[in-house]
Each structure stands twice: as C-alpha cells, then as structure tokens.
Motif scaffolding. Structure first.
Motif, PDB file in Angstrom:
ATOM      1  N   TYR A 157       0.828  -1.209   0.000  1.00  0.00           N
ATOM      2  CA  TYR A 157       0.000   0.000   0.000  1.00  0.00           C
ATOM      3  C   TYR A 157       0.860   1.255   0.000  1.00  0.00           C
ATOM      4  CZ  TYR A 157      -4.573  -2.220   0.648  1.00  0.00           C
ATOM      5  OH  TYR A 157      -5.740  -2.924   0.475  1.00  0.00           O
ATOM      6  N   ASP A 158       1.930   1.249   0.784  1.00  0.00           N
ATOM      7  CA  ASP A 158       2.807   2.411   0.860  1.00  0.00           C
ATOM      8  C   ASP A 158       3.450   2.676  -0.501  1.00  0.00           C
ATOM      9  OD1 ASP A 158       4.217   4.378   2.726  1.00  0.00           O
ATOM     10  OD2 ASP A 158       5.927   3.388   1.779  1.00  0.00           O
ATOM     11  N   MET A 159       3.929   1.622  -1.136  1.00  0.00           N
ATOM     12  CA  MET A 159       4.549   1.748  -2.452  1.00  0.00           C
ATOM     13  C   MET A 159       3.534   2.234  -3.490  1.00  0.00           C
ATOM     14  SD  MET A 159       6.069  -1.283  -4.877  1.00  0.00           S
ATOM     15  CE  MET A 159       7.017  -2.003  -3.541  1.00  0.00           C
ATOM     16  N   ALA A 160       2.376   1.603  -3.502  1.00  0.00           N
ATOM     17  CA  ALA A 160       1.374   1.912  -4.513  1.00  0.00           C
ATOM     18  C   ALA A 160       0.886   3.346  -4.406  1.00  0.00           C
ATOM     19  CB  ALA A 160       0.195   0.946  -4.392  1.00  0.00           C
ATOM     20  N   ARG A 161       0.683   3.810  -3.189  1.00  0.00           N
ATOM     21  CA  ARG A 161       0.145   5.151  -2.983  1.00  0.00           C
ATOM     22  C   ARG A 161       1.188   6.240  -3.150  1.00  0.00           C
ATOM     23  NH1 ARG A 161      -3.652   3.213   2.051  1.00  0.00           N
ATOM     24  NH2 ARG A 161      -5.579   3.028   0.846  1.00  0.00           N
ATOM     25  N   LYS A 162       2.341   6.065  -2.531  1.00  0.00           N
ATOM     26  CA  LYS A 162       3.319   7.143  -2.488  1.00  0.00           C
ATOM     27  C   LYS A 162       4.152   7.253  -3.765  1.00  0.00           C
ATOM     28  CE  LYS A 162       3.796   7.278   2.545  1.00  0.00           C
ATOM     29  NZ  LYS A 162       4.745   7.112   3.699  1.00  0.00           N
ATOM     30  N   ALA A 166      -1.257   4.821  -7.304  1.00  0.00           N
ATOM     31  CA  ALA A 166      -2.101   3.763  -7.860  1.00  0.00           C
ATOM     32  C   ALA A 166      -3.424   3.605  -7.139  1.00  0.00           C
ATOM     33  CB  ALA A 166      -1.344   2.431  -7.828  1.00  0.00           C
ATOM     34  N   ASP A 167      -3.600   4.301  -6.029  1.00  0.00           N
ATOM     35  CA  ASP A 167      -4.863   4.270  -5.299  1.00  0.00           C
ATOM     36  C   ASP A 167      -5.697   5.444  -5.780  1.00  0.00           C
ATOM     37  OD1 ASP A 167      -6.923   4.051  -3.550  1.00  0.00           O
ATOM     38  OD2 ASP A 167      -5.740   4.255  -1.730  1.00  0.00           O
ATOM     39  N   VAL A 168      -6.803   5.159  -6.460  1.00  0.00           N
ATOM     40  CA  VAL A 168      -7.601   6.236  -7.030  1.00  0.00           C
ATOM     41  C   VAL A 168      -8.729   6.675  -6.105  1.00  0.00           C
ATOM     42  CG1 VAL A 168      -7.060   5.593  -9.393  1.00  0.00           C
ATOM     43  CG2 VAL A 168      -9.074   4.606  -8.295  1.00  0.00           C
ATOM     44  N   LYS A 169      -8.787   6.077  -4.917  1.00  0.00           N
ATOM     45  CA  LYS A 169      -9.801   6.477  -3.939  1.00  0.00           C
ATOM     46  C   LYS A 169      -9.254   6.213  -2.546  1.00  0.00           C
ATOM     47  CE  LYS A 169     -14.549   5.619  -2.384  1.00  0.00           C
ATOM     48  NZ  LYS A 169     -15.748   4.770  -2.574  1.00  0.00           N
ATOM     49  N   LYS A 172      -9.568   8.134   4.417  1.00  0.00           N
ATOM     50  CA  LYS A 172      -8.622   8.279   5.505  1.00  0.00           C
ATOM     51  C   LYS A 172      -9.081   7.509   6.737  1.00  0.00           C
ATOM     52  CE  LYS A 172      -6.847  12.747   4.014  1.00  0.00           C
ATOM     53  NZ  LYS A 172      -6.647  14.177   4.352  1.00  0.00           N
ATOM     54  N   GLY A 173      -8.103   6.883   7.377  1.00  0.00           N
ATOM     55  CA  GLY A 173      -8.395   6.168   8.613  1.00  0.00           C
ATOM     56  C   GLY A 173      -8.737   4.716   8.413  1.00  0.00           C
ATOM     57  N   GLN A 174      -8.827   4.288   7.156  1.00  0.00           N
ATOM     58  CA  GLN A 174      -9.125   2.892   6.868  1.00  0.00           C
ATOM     59  C   GLN A 174      -7.971   2.281   6.090  1.00  0.00           C
ATOM     60  OE1 GLN A 174     -12.906   2.192   5.037  1.00  0.00           O
ATOM     61  NE2 GLN A 174     -13.959   3.749   6.244  1.00  0.00           N
ATOM     62  N   SER A 175      -7.801   0.972   6.228  1.00  0.00           N
ATOM     63  CA  SER A 175      -6.706   0.321   5.505  1.00  0.00           C
ATOM     64  C   SER A 175      -7.127  -1.021   4.908  1.00  0.00           C
ATOM     65  CB  SER A 175      -5.513   0.095   6.452  1.00  0.00           C
ATOM     66  OG  SER A 175      -5.901  -0.733   7.537  1.00  0.00           O
ATOM     67  N   ASP A 176      -8.434  -1.285   4.838  1.00  0.00           N
ATOM     68  CA  ASP A 176      -8.865  -2.548   4.248  1.00  0.00           C
ATOM     69  C   ASP A 176      -8.982  -2.403   2.737  1.00  0.00           C
ATOM     70  OD1 ASP A 176     -11.193  -1.146   3.802  1.00  0.00           O
ATOM     71  OD2 ASP A 176     -12.302  -2.118   5.427  1.00  0.00           O
ATOM     72  N   LEU A 177      -9.370  -3.473   2.069  1.00  0.00           N
ATOM     73  CA  LEU A 177      -9.413  -3.467   0.608  1.00  0.00           C
ATOM     74  C   LEU A 177     -10.393  -2.428   0.074  1.00  0.00           C
ATOM     75  CD1 LEU A 177      -8.381  -4.768  -1.999  1.00  0.00           C
ATOM     76  CD2 LEU A 177     -10.262  -6.397  -1.823  1.00  0.00           C
ATOM     77  N   ASN A 178     -11.462  -2.165   0.838  1.00  0.00           N
ATOM     78  CA  ASN A 178     -12.441  -1.194   0.386  1.00  0.00           C
ATOM     79  C   ASN A 178     -11.859   0.212   0.329  1.00  0.00           C
ATOM     80  OD1 ASN A 178     -14.509  -3.096   0.164  1.00  0.00           O
ATOM     81  ND2 ASN A 178     -14.974  -2.947   2.340  1.00  0.00           N
ATOM     82  N   ASP A 179     -10.707   0.377   0.968  1.00  0.00           N
ATOM     83  CA  ASP A 179     -10.029   1.671   0.973  1.00  0.00           C
ATOM     84  C   ASP A 179      -9.088   1.808  -0.213  1.00  0.00           C
ATOM     85  OD1 ASP A 179      -9.071   4.134   1.934  1.00  0.00           O
ATOM     86  OD2 ASP A 179      -7.434   3.150   2.986  1.00  0.00           O
ATOM     87  N   PHE A 180      -8.965   0.767  -1.006  1.00  0.00           N
ATOM     88  CA  PHE A 180      -7.993   0.793  -2.096  1.00  0.00           C
ATOM     89  C   PHE A 180      -8.700   0.431  -3.394  1.00  0.00           C
ATOM     90  CE2 PHE A 180      -4.485   0.074  -4.763  1.00  0.00           C
ATOM     91  CZ  PHE A 180      -3.348   0.596  -4.157  1.00  0.00           C
ATOM     92  N   VAL A 181      -8.927   1.416  -4.227  1.00  0.00           N
ATOM     93  CA  VAL A 181      -9.501   1.183  -5.548  1.00  0.00           C
ATOM     94  C   VAL A 181      -8.370   1.373  -6.548  1.00  0.00           C
ATOM     95  CG1 VAL A 181     -11.264   1.870  -7.208  1.00  0.00           C
ATOM     96  CG2 VAL A 181     -11.706   2.074  -4.753  1.00  0.00           C
ATOM     97  N   HIS A 182      -7.844   0.271  -7.063  1.00  0.00           N
ATOM     98  CA  HIS A 182      -6.604   0.360  -7.824  1.00  0.00           C
ATOM     99  C   HIS A 182      -6.825   0.884  -9.235  1.00  0.00           C
ATOM    100  CE1 HIS A 182      -7.269  -3.276 -10.318  1.00  0.00           C
ATOM    101  NE2 HIS A 182      -8.010  -3.643  -9.285  1.00  0.00           N
TER     102      HIS A 182
END
Length: 228
Positions: A157-162, A166-169, A172-182
């Motif tokens: 997640y850190d690599m993909a976002r920073k 790659a995270d288009v949505k 904040k405050g969540q880290s599950d899959l629903n928090d990551f729309v690739h």
C-alpha cells in the motif's frame, strides 16, 4: 496596448507575477521521457549539469514473494526496464481486461530480454502464493518475464500510494481493501527504478504508446552511455 506591455516584461517579472504556487518549472526535452514528482505526478525533465531531485517517484527498497514463493526485491529490477501493474486475483472489474491486454502486448517485446512485467496484488492477505499460481493458470500465463507478487500489505500500500499514485480512492483512517480502488495504469520504470511513464491498460491504444516510449527510453539510455 496591454498586449505590448505584457510582451515587454522580462522573464523574471513574468515569473514573479504569474503562478506563485508553482514550486518548480521543467522544460520538456525532445527524445527524453520525463521523471515524475509530487502528489499529482508532475512531469520533470533533468536540467543539464544538475543532479536529479531527491523527491522524484522511484520504487523504494522492498521485499515481496513471487508466485513461485521466491523472494523478490530491488535486486530483481537490476538492469531491467520494468512494467508494473496492481491487481487482485478475485477482481471481476478491470483486472481481467488488463490481464488480457497485457497478454496480447507481451509478444511485441518477445525479443527484448531486458524488459519484464511485475503484477502486485493489492489484496495480499487473500492473494497467497497459491492464489497467484491459480490466477496464472486461469489465464494460461507461462511467460518467465511476467512475475506476480504478494507480501506485506503495508509495504504494498505504501509503495502503490506514495510512488505510483495507484490508489484512485482514499478513505482516511481505513486500511482494508475497500479503501484501495486500484488504477488501470501500467507504470514504466527505468533501469535505475525511476518512474518514467504511465499508460492506461484498459484498452490497447495506450499500450502502443508504451511500446514507442519504451524505445525512446532505451535510445535515451544508449545516448547517455555513448557520452560516457
């Protein structure tokens, strides 16, 4: 009259009166792919005689596991041009389409042994090594230059976002899959692990641009090597 006055302004005066929010200016260079920096992936071209800035997008040190349950890290990117995608095995949205488009793309670089593809799961808690093997089997992927990776969720997640955006949505405050729309993007890394291009893989058109810009990047590197 106003137009004449504007044209007579010096470059310094124009810089001081326009776009004060800009933190840098970069001039495109023909035959050279940009680097990227900032939250919005601003393109950046290196200035002659100057070192690259420290804040350019570049894949960080990492350790993940392959679909063959082998360790995969920066060493495996050495002397390679790397195409990066993000996916998850149970995805019923854009993943199947992207996977098929990449399968159709790979024969076009069959003779380029210095190019590889890595696909990183954004659902690593579910996408175990066995699941990655099943995914490759489902799509009949047998190519050795296409590696599927899983591992630490925080690392991915850190690599993909920073580094890739790659995270288009982001919620904040969540880290599950629903928090990551690739994203549907394919990312091009140079041999020094810097991000040099982004391409939509949902359709074949942008992958043709990738093919052209990969050639451009190789020519750029060859020119640098000739200069010593």
């Amino acid at each position: 009259m106003l137009l004449i006055v504007f044209l007579l302004l010096s470059c310094d005066e124009q810089k001081s009166n326009f776009y004060p929010e800009l933190t840098f200016a970069s001039v495109p260079e023909e035959g050279v792919l940009p680097y990227f920096k900032g939250d919005v992936m601003d393109p950046y071209w290196q200035e002659d005689g100057k070192n690259l800035p420290q804040d350019l997008k570049k894949i960080p040190d990492f350790t993940l596991r392959t679909h063959e349950n082998k360790e995969f890290n920066l060493y495996h990117l050495k002397d390679k041009y790397t195409l990066v995608t993000f996916f998850y095995a149970k995805c019923n949205g854009i993943c199947p389409l992207i996977t098929r488009n990449i399968l159709n793309f790979l024969p076009k670089i069959d003779n380029q042994t210095d190019v590889q593809v890595i696909s990183i799961s954004v659902n690593p808690e579910i996408d175990t090594v066995d699941e990655l093997k099943k995914f490759r089997g489902l799509y009949k992927i047998t190519r050795n230059n296409w590696t599927f990776l899983t591992g630490s969720k925080d690392t991915i997640y850190d690599m993909a976002r920073k580094q890739f955006g790659a995270d288009v949505k982001v919620i904040k405050g969540q880290s599950d899959l629903n928090d990551f729309v690739h994203t549907e993007n394919v990312y091009l890394l140079d041999k020094n692990n810097y991000l040099r291009g982004m391409y939509r893989a949902k359709g074949p058109g942008d992958l043709e641009r990738l093919l052209i810009e990969l050639k451009t990047l190789k020519e750029e590197d060859s020119a640098k090597n000739r200069k010593g």
